[in-house]
Design a protein around this motif. Structure first.
Motif, PDB file in Angstrom:
ATOM      1  N   GLY A   1       0.778  -1.232   0.000  1.00  0.00           N
ATOM      2  CA  GLY A   1       0.000   0.000   0.000  1.00  0.00           C
ATOM      3  C   GLY A   1       0.807   1.279   0.000  1.00  0.00           C
ATOM      4  O   GLY A   1       0.474   2.226   0.708  1.00  0.00           O
ATOM      5  N   ILE A   2       1.891   1.356  -0.795  1.00  0.00           N
ATOM      6  CA  ILE A   2       2.687   2.579  -0.877  1.00  0.00           C
ATOM      7  C   ILE A   2       1.912   3.624  -1.681  1.00  0.00           C
ATOM      8  O   ILE A   2       1.310   3.312  -2.710  1.00  0.00           O
ATOM      9  CB  ILE A   2       4.047   2.300  -1.558  1.00  0.00           C
ATOM     10  N   GLU A   3       1.922   4.863  -1.201  1.00  0.00           N
ATOM     11  CA  GLU A   3       1.300   5.959  -1.942  1.00  0.00           C
ATOM     12  C   GLU A   3       2.295   6.502  -2.964  1.00  0.00           C
ATOM     13  O   GLU A   3       3.361   7.004  -2.601  1.00  0.00           O
ATOM     14  CB  GLU A   3       0.873   7.069  -0.979  1.00  0.00           C
ATOM     15  N   LEU A   4       1.938   6.378  -4.232  1.00  0.00           N
ATOM     16  CA  LEU A   4       2.813   6.864  -5.303  1.00  0.00           C
ATOM     17  C   LEU A   4       2.650   8.376  -5.454  1.00  0.00           C
ATOM     18  O   LEU A   4       1.546   8.858  -5.722  1.00  0.00           O
ATOM     19  CB  LEU A   4       2.466   6.157  -6.619  1.00  0.00           C
ATOM     20  N   ILE A   5       3.741   9.121  -5.301  1.00  0.00           N
ATOM     21  CA  ILE A   5       3.694  10.584  -5.399  1.00  0.00           C
ATOM     22  C   ILE A   5       3.935  11.045  -6.829  1.00  0.00           C
ATOM     23  O   ILE A   5       3.168  11.849  -7.375  1.00  0.00           O
ATOM     24  CB  ILE A   5       4.742  11.231  -4.465  1.00  0.00           C
ATOM     25  N   LYS A   6       4.967  10.493  -7.451  1.00  0.00           N
ATOM     26  CA  LYS A   6       5.322  10.912  -8.804  1.00  0.00           C
ATOM     27  C   LYS A   6       6.001   9.763  -9.524  1.00  0.00           C
ATOM     28  O   LYS A   6       6.758   8.997  -8.917  1.00  0.00           O
ATOM     29  CB  LYS A   6       6.249  12.127  -8.757  1.00  0.00           C
ATOM     30  N   ILE A   7       5.715   9.624 -10.803  1.00  0.00           N
ATOM     31  CA  ILE A   7       6.318   8.553 -11.598  1.00  0.00           C
ATOM     32  C   ILE A   7       7.561   9.090 -12.299  1.00  0.00           C
ATOM     33  O   ILE A   7       7.478  10.017 -13.114  1.00  0.00           O
ATOM     34  CB  ILE A   7       5.323   7.994 -12.635  1.00  0.00           C
TER      35      ILE A   7
ATOM     36  N   THR B   1      -3.679   1.246  -5.848  1.00  0.00           N
ATOM     37  CA  THR B   1      -4.215   1.453  -7.199  1.00  0.00           C
ATOM     38  C   THR B   1      -4.645   2.903  -7.394  1.00  0.00           C
ATOM     39  O   THR B   1      -4.433   3.494  -8.465  1.00  0.00           O
ATOM     40  CB  THR B   1      -5.409   0.516  -7.441  1.00  0.00           C
ATOM     41  N   GLU B   2      -5.245   3.496  -6.361  1.00  0.00           N
ATOM     42  CA  GLU B   2      -5.738   4.876  -6.468  1.00  0.00           C
ATOM     43  C   GLU B   2      -4.600   5.857  -6.732  1.00  0.00           C
ATOM     44  O   GLU B   2      -4.737   6.777  -7.551  1.00  0.00           O
ATOM     45  CB  GLU B   2      -6.492   5.273  -5.194  1.00  0.00           C
ATOM     46  N   SER B   3      -3.449   5.662  -6.045  1.00  0.00           N
ATOM     47  CA  SER B   3      -2.339   6.601  -6.237  1.00  0.00           C
ATOM     48  C   SER B   3      -1.696   6.446  -7.615  1.00  0.00           C
ATOM     49  O   SER B   3      -1.196   7.418  -8.187  1.00  0.00           O
ATOM     50  CB  SER B   3      -1.290   6.412  -5.136  1.00  0.00           C
ATOM     51  N   ILE B   4      -1.726   5.220  -8.163  1.00  0.00           N
ATOM     52  CA  ILE B   4      -1.210   5.014  -9.526  1.00  0.00           C
ATOM     53  C   ILE B   4      -2.090   5.754 -10.523  1.00  0.00           C
ATOM     54  O   ILE B   4      -1.603   6.512 -11.383  1.00  0.00           O
ATOM     55  CB  ILE B   4      -1.156   3.511  -9.874  1.00  0.00           C
ATOM     56  N   ARG B   5      -3.406   5.552 -10.402  1.00  0.00           N
ATOM     57  CA  ARG B   5      -4.334   6.154 -11.363  1.00  0.00           C
ATOM     58  C   ARG B   5      -4.368   7.676 -11.250  1.00  0.00           C
ATOM     59  O   ARG B   5      -4.629   8.371 -12.228  1.00  0.00           O
ATOM     60  CB  ARG B   5      -5.729   5.564 -11.163  1.00  0.00           C
TER      61      ARG B   5
END
Length: 625
Positions: A363-369, A442-446
């Motif tokens: 469940g890591i929150e993705l900040i920036k790709i 999934t939410e942070s990716i999208r």
């Protein structure tokens, strides 16, 4: 593969569906009551408790009325002197009871009307909320679509209908018990006979209910098909082809065939129900007539007073009608299993999930790709054996502008769907910033991806919502709305609209303005730009654009993705000049990667398709010269 059917039906694909409503089914029906009552309780606690209390009072009120009627008449008959004090007291009690009963009835009617609206809203929210948690794989599953259609189709009225039937059941059993107790004063065995006789009809009604259950269950695909024909005949997108091809009569005929089939099936069942009802009503009437004869005989022999005669006849009628209603209610509640079972199954259904592996659940929150890497990724769509992607190895980093080309069905759009986590069950690994994609939420990716798909949505909403819905928390930011419109080259049109960004688009609602295909596509591109993402994907962005608009969109797109990852999928090979690298895909594989010049030298398929497209533009020019 086994097909899901409610608890009392087991069926495999290709086998005939067969129901089995029996006494076990009846007992199982009551097992749903705790779930249902909790659901009703959560809708509105005060209204629910109030309705239950008023229902119980309504259940005992007929017997109280019988008792007061008996007391009133007997008091009149047995009063020998001229004093009417005793009669007046009973009369006042009777009138008071009637007034209170009617007031409570009005209060219940008022509360139930409000509760019905609240319950309908609550159930719609539950179904829609559940639907919003489903994945792409679920929406492409026919069985899930049938479950959703069944749950959605009757949500606005069926839960309240079940609630009413439960209340009627409670009322009937309360009235029945109290009226049987009242009749015990006269004849205990007759009261038991009146109580039990109507339940003889249960097995016959069960058999009929089996047929009704199976029939309505099997209708789901035809219901969806009839809805689709209705959609084609009433939707503005289909209107042009329906008119030009002259297929309205054909579609009407198909729709009529389905609903006429429904009518014939319903008519056949209605005849069978009528025949059953006539048989058992006749039996009940004979028994009730015999009971009334016995009461009349006892009265003639001076064993009963006139008031008792009147009240016992009413009690006999009450017992017989309520026991009959209770028997049918039990079967009716079983019939509701069709909806109850599918509703709870749908609400408890797990959305499609990726195959378990060691990378899930962090469940890591993705900040920036910063980068995306495909490592030997292969994928097949659910229900198929053909690989849509085979052994994909690809690395993308911030600042890349990538064009993906290839024939139809080569896997171009599928690649994007995996990045967006619309499908999660694949072979190999996808890494974001060198971390497995399943480690992120999934939410942070999208939230980091802005996409314009080929089949982009045309929301029948104002411009503000059409653009801002991709990041609805910032939808009230007018400057950001206009900035996104400018980036997609649609700002001049938006400013010229009657209410600018508050102008209603589409023709479904009043004062709507219809846009051209290219204008709608620019709105969709603005919607992607409105999102503060790390990746922007345009899937066939030039499909509805003229050459000048296409050039403008791509120039702005390349500026926008200067420090982001930009991907555009196209069939126009001339558009690839805006990309740093070009990926040529064929049969789900990456056939070649490089610049246009590099692919012209090393990829025969790319060179052939590019020259073929260029020749199609050059040949008319040669004819004109």
């Amino acid at each position: 593969m086994g097909l899901y059917i409610p608890y009392f039906i087991t069926v495999k694909e290709g086998e005939k569906l067969d129901g089995n409503i029996n006494y076990k089914t009846i007992l199982h029906t009551f097992s749903y009551w705790p779930k249902l009552l909790i659901l009703y309780y959560k809708t509105n606690k005060i209204y629910f408790i109030g309705i239950i209390i008023l229902t119980l009072l309504q259940g005992v009120s007929p017997v109280i009325s019988l008792y007061l009627t008996q007391l009133f008449v007997n008091t009149i008959v047995t009063t020998k002197d001229s004093s009417i004090e005793g009669v007046l007291i009973v009369f006042l009690f009777f009138v008071g009871f009637v007034v209170v009963r009617d007031i409570l009835g009005l209060i219940r009617e008022y509360i139930e009307g409000l509760f019905q609206t609240l319950l309908s809203n609550h159930m719609n929210m539950l179904v829609l909320t559940k639907a919003s948690t489903l994945e792409q794989e679920d929406f492409e599953n026919v069985e899930v679509q049938d479950q959703l259609k069944r749950a959605q189709q009757e949500t606005s009225f069926r839960p309240y209908q079940i609630f009413q039937q439960i209340l009627a059941f409670i009322t009937s059993i309360t009235t029945l018990i109290s009226s049987v107790i009242f009749l015990f004063q006269w004849n205990w065995w007759m009261s038991l006979l009146l109580l039990l006789t109507p339940f003889i009809s249960i097995p016959s009604y069960m058999k009929l209910s089996n047929s009704e259950f199976v029939l309505h269950w099997q209708r789901a695909p035809r219901n969806r098909m009839s809805w689709y024909y209705t959609h084609l005949l009433t939707h503005d997108k289909a209107f042009k082809e329906v008119k030009l091809f002259g297929v309205a009569d054909y579609l009407l005929h198909k729709f009529e065939g389905i609903v006429e089939g429904f009518y014939k099936e319903d008519k056949n069942l209605a005849k069978k129900r009528l025949q059953l009802t006539l048989v058992f009503r006749t039996l009940n009437l004979i028994l009730m007539g015999f009971a009334i004869f016995m009461v009349a005989k006892a009265t003639m022999l001076k064993q009963l007073l006139v008031g008792s005669f009147i009240s016992y006849i009413q009690a006999i009628t009450l017992t017989q009608s309520n026991s009959q209603h209770l028997a049918q209610s039990l079967v009716g509640l079983c019939q509701h299993n069709l909806y109850i079972e599918q509703l709870f199954h749908f609400l408890n259904m797990q959305a499609a999930q990726p195959q378990p592996n060691s990378h899930e659940g962090k469940g890591i929150e993705l900040i920036k790709i910063e980068s995306i890497e495909f490592k030997n990724v292969s994928f097949t769509y659910p229900g198929t054996d053909r690989y849509a992607l085979k052994g994909i190895n690809l690395f993308l980093k911030r600042g890349d502008a990538i064009a993906i080309v290839g024939k139809n069905g080569s896997g171009k759009s599928t690649l994007i769907k995996l990045i967006a986590q619309l499908y999660k069950d694949y072979e190999g690994e996808i890494l974001i910033n060198d971390i497995n994609i399943h480690d992120y939420t999934t939410e942070s990716i999208r939230s980091n991806i802005g996409v314009v798909f080929q089949d982009f949505m045309q929301y029948e909403m104002p411009v503000r919502e059409n653009i801002g819905i991709s990041d609805y928390q910032n939808m009230d930011n007018d400057d950001k709305i206009y900035e996104s419109a400018f980036k997609s080259g649609i700002s001049d049109l938006v400013k010229a609209l009657p209410a600018q960004i508050n102008t209603q688009l589409g023709k479904w609602f009043p004062d709507g303005i219809q846009l051209s295909g290219g204008q709608w596509q620019r709105i969709a591109i603005a919607r992607a730009f409105f999102k503060d993402g790390s990746i922007f994907v345009l899937d066939e962005p030039s499909a509805a654009l003229d050459p000048e608009s296409e050039k403008e969109v791509f120039e702005k797109f390349t500026k926008l993705i200067d420090d982001k990852i930009g991907i555009f999928i196209t069939h126009r090979y001339t558009s690839t000049r805006f990309a740093d690298r070009i990926i040529y895909m064929e049969d789900g594989e990456l056939n070649a990667i490089g610049t246009h010049q590099e692919l012209m030298h090393v990829c025969n398929e790319y060179r052939y398709l590019y020259n073929l497209q260029i020749e199609s533009f050059q040949e008319p020019a040669a004819v004109n010269t």
